[in-house]
Write a protein that holds these residues in place. Sequence first.
Motif, short mmCIF file in Angstrom:
data_model
loop_
_atom_site.label_atom_id
_atom_site.label_comp_id
_atom_site.label_asym_id
_atom_site.label_seq_id
_atom_site.Cartn_x
_atom_site.Cartn_y
_atom_site.Cartn_z
N ALA A 114 0.84 -1.20 0.00
CA ALA A 114 0.00 0.00 0.00
C ALA A 114 0.87 1.24 0.00
O ALA A 114 1.81 1.35 0.77
CB ALA A 114 -0.92 0.00 1.21
N LYS A 115 0.53 2.16 -0.88
CA LYS A 115 1.18 3.47 -0.91
C LYS A 115 0.11 4.51 -0.66
O LYS A 115 -0.88 4.59 -1.40
CB LYS A 115 1.84 3.72 -2.26
CG LYS A 115 3.00 2.79 -2.54
CD LYS A 115 3.65 3.13 -3.87
CE LYS A 115 4.83 2.23 -4.14
NZ LYS A 115 5.42 2.53 -5.45
N TYR A 116 0.29 5.28 0.41
CA TYR A 116 -0.69 6.29 0.80
C TYR A 116 -0.27 7.66 0.28
O TYR A 116 0.91 8.00 0.34
CB TYR A 116 -0.85 6.32 2.32
CG TYR A 116 -1.54 5.09 2.84
CD1 TYR A 116 -2.92 5.08 3.01
CD2 TYR A 116 -0.84 3.93 3.14
CE1 TYR A 116 -3.58 3.96 3.47
CE2 TYR A 116 -1.49 2.80 3.61
CZ TYR A 116 -2.85 2.82 3.77
OH TYR A 116 -3.50 1.71 4.23
N TYR A 117 -1.22 8.40 -0.24
CA TYR A 117 -0.96 9.77 -0.68
C TYR A 117 -1.81 10.73 0.13
O TYR A 117 -2.83 10.35 0.72
CB TYR A 117 -1.22 9.94 -2.19
CG TYR A 117 -2.61 9.60 -2.64
CD1 TYR A 117 -3.60 10.59 -2.70
CD2 TYR A 117 -2.95 8.30 -3.01
CE1 TYR A 117 -4.87 10.29 -3.12
CE2 TYR A 117 -4.23 7.99 -3.43
CZ TYR A 117 -5.18 8.99 -3.48
OH TYR A 117 -6.46 8.69 -3.89
N ARG A 118 -1.36 11.98 0.19
CA ARG A 118 -2.09 13.00 0.95
C ARG A 118 -3.51 13.13 0.40
O ARG A 118 -3.75 13.02 -0.79
CB ARG A 118 -1.36 14.35 0.87
CG ARG A 118 -0.07 14.39 1.70
CD ARG A 118 0.63 15.73 1.61
NE ARG A 118 1.05 16.06 0.26
CZ ARG A 118 2.20 15.64 -0.31
NH1 ARG A 118 3.04 14.90 0.37
NH2 ARG A 118 2.49 16.00 -1.53
#
Length: 159
Positions: free
Chosen positions: A144-148
């Motif tokens: 998982a890659k979280y972005y603002r």
Amino acid sequence: GTPASTFTDKAMTDMQVVGRSGHYIDLAPSTTAPATRCIDYCTFDFHSLSVHKDVSEVAKTAIRVYGVGSAGPRGFYGTIKPHFDFENNVSAFLGAENTALFSYSFATISTVIPTVASRGDEILVDEAVGIPIHQGVTLSRANAKYYRHNDMLQLEELM
């Protein structure tokens, strides 16, 4: 009562829920003070089905026939005839071959994500998503890659 838009953070900490009607709650500093009607953004009863007379009657009938328990969602306690009947009715209504229904939105989201993503996959996630999505992403074991929140530029960079 006071319009909800004028409550301060301090005023809100002193409030309590003194009434409920579907997705509305009545807030007041005490049970005897005038209440303010607000939308409950924390509910999963978006369509106020919990207070719909016909839905309540059908639920009472189902409880009399099948009983109740604390086992949890369908995946824990098994599938019974009403599950199949309901899915068949929805399939017929939609003109679909089959339908899989979940009884609770949290269970739906946290169960479906791991069926379409798994270890070795990548999922790009807005950091402000709700807990069910976080849980589904975690259960999937995908990277998982979280972005603002709502930051399409950062999302584009991650892609």
